[in-house]
Write a protein that holds these residues in place. Sequence first.
Motif, PDB file in Angstrom:
ATOM      1  N   TYR A 496       0.831  -1.020  -0.363  1.00 50.54           N
ATOM      2  CA  TYR A 496      -0.156   0.042  -0.002  1.00 50.54           C
ATOM      3  C   TYR A 496       0.504   1.378  -0.450  1.00 50.54           C
ATOM      4  CZ  TYR A 496       1.213   0.355   5.042  1.00 50.54           C
ATOM      5  OH  TYR A 496       2.438  -0.273   5.847  1.00 50.54           O
ATOM      6  N   PHE A 531      -4.844   2.041  -0.944  1.00 54.54           N
ATOM      7  CA  PHE A 531      -4.185   0.322  -1.223  1.00 54.54           C
ATOM      8  C   PHE A 531      -4.307  -0.140  -2.517  1.00 54.54           C
ATOM      9  CE2 PHE A 531      -6.274   1.109   3.019  1.00 54.54           C
ATOM     10  CZ  PHE A 531      -5.039   0.659   3.490  1.00 54.54           C
ATOM     11  N   VAL A 563      -9.126  -5.400   1.165  1.00 53.12           N
ATOM     12  CA  VAL A 563      -8.675  -4.484   0.537  1.00 53.12           C
ATOM     13  C   VAL A 563      -8.096  -5.102  -0.930  1.00 53.12           C
ATOM     14  CG1 VAL A 563      -6.504  -4.135   2.453  1.00 53.12           C
ATOM     15  CG2 VAL A 563      -6.746  -5.721   0.977  1.00 53.12           C
TER      16      VAL A 563
END
Length: 616
Positions: A496, A531, A563
Amino acid sequence: MSLLSLPNEVLICYIFSLDTISISDLQSLMVSCRPLYNIIRESDELWRLKFIQRWGNFLSQTPNCYENVWFEWTTMRLKKAKEVQKAVQNMSSVAYPLGQSPLIVINKLIAESYPIPISEYVQNELEEIIYDKKIRQNKTTLHYAKDVLVKVRMSILDKKWRDFMAQPESRKSLFEGVALLSQWSTLGHGKGQTCLKDLESSVEKITDRVKQLLELEVGKVSCASTDDPKKKNLKILDSINQVMFNELGFKKFPDFYTDRRLYSNFQQAFERKEGCPAVLCAIYQEVAWKMGILCEAVYCNKNDRENNLPNFIIMNRPLLLLRWKDSAGSEDDSIYIDVFRGGYLNQSSLYPSLREQPAVSVDSVLFRMQEVLTYFRRHQYDEIYGLERMRDNLSFYVRLGCSMSPQDPNRITRYAEHCIRLGIQLDDAIQLLQNYFQSPEFKPFIGYYSRSPSKMLEECISKLNEQKAEIAAAKTVHHRPSSLKFSVGLVVICNYKKWGRNCRKPCVIVSWNVKFQESNEWKSKATSYSFSNNSDEESQDQPHYHILMVDSDESNPHFQLNVPEETLELLPAAVPIEHDKIWVHFERFDGRRYLPNAEKRAQFPEDEAVTLSLIG
């Protein structure tokens, strides 16, 4: 030789009473042989001995005069033990995925249907479960055992607080009140919870030492010098100071703010020989009372502090002193004891405004302590933006205010608001609100909050129904599509961006969805975190995973994230994830992956095989 050929006295006193003969052994003998059944069943002393051998003589409320009841009590204790064990083992099935033990189960466990303290049985059994090596291997069961223990203790103390606060002021003891507060502060300390018997024993030791000192002094001076009651009482106070502050070394906190977690821990005060004003006053007052001297608590006002005392203010609150009045003298003869400065005995001239000031009530001291503790926890909670254990600590102290004042709508409303905001202990808030409305002391609400208790009750019920729906939805079976890449229990790397920088953190997969689904619990966005490199539409069309991740660089390091699959990659060497919520979903970490608990396996039945294939 047959057992039946031996005299009953030999069987009972020399064979069946051996430590190696367990309760289950006796029960087996009773089932297998009718004559032995009668011999064993009718021996009350044998069952009393076996009860104490197995569980100890911890029943503080058991009268010594009871006879011919120990077989029934032992049988009932075993039945309750099985009931507690079953409740803990089954708790995940009724609480998953929220991880909160329902209050209805707690109330059923501690329902008093016998003339003995069932709640003590339950508490003792839960402590044994928590420290059982086999149980500790299953972290989900351990999580619920701890949670149930805290809630059982809270229920026990709630009743004790209500009984204590209902007493007239003349019968209340500051020592007992601070002990209750200390027990509340150590709800989650396992077998380390504050024990009233230990506190009383510590006070007795101090008192015995004071008496010993006085006896030595009497041997050195003539009896005539001790005839004056005032001089005699001053000598007792001097001796208490000698023992508490010179010999034992009791003192104020060296740094009040760093030691605030010990503010109300009475047992720690005895062990570390330091504490806050209320704790030191409670110890001193109790010792003085046992020596025949009544000391009352008073708050020193602002002017006296500024004019006559050092610049010493704790939390901007008044300084707590003890006052002893000579019954034969005037108000000017009063002695003020400053326990926070080594028990100095000061004349009333040092505190001119206190001459006509009445003693402060025990309730007032305890409510001030509760306010300080709540302030501390709220300050900590705000500083770290909601770390779960601090959230729970704050909840305990907000809840404590409701036990201390169960008919105060402002305290109950504040607690209900806290429960709604955090989604915790909603059933407890509902019960408090319903009790408030049903109380004969009920009065129409006039309070500080815009939302009334009736409105808060509606919101609590609505929020609780949402949680019940979430629990029901978690029982839906998720069959894996062939396109899904990862599985539940895998430790993976999450890629991320944080403040524009590329970051990688290990995390564990808790669940998945074929496409993105909005969730209040699982955040798909976080401040400073990104993300996915794709557009929102492209990202939402791919599988999404619920992960638990710890970022130690953050004030609140524990994340529950939602995510996309593209952000994850398999981690060759798995590492443990120290997340607060981990054991709601998994039983243990085996060094390569997290083993899902029974509820997680039922929800994702095909993931176990996939996980094993991926980690080799």
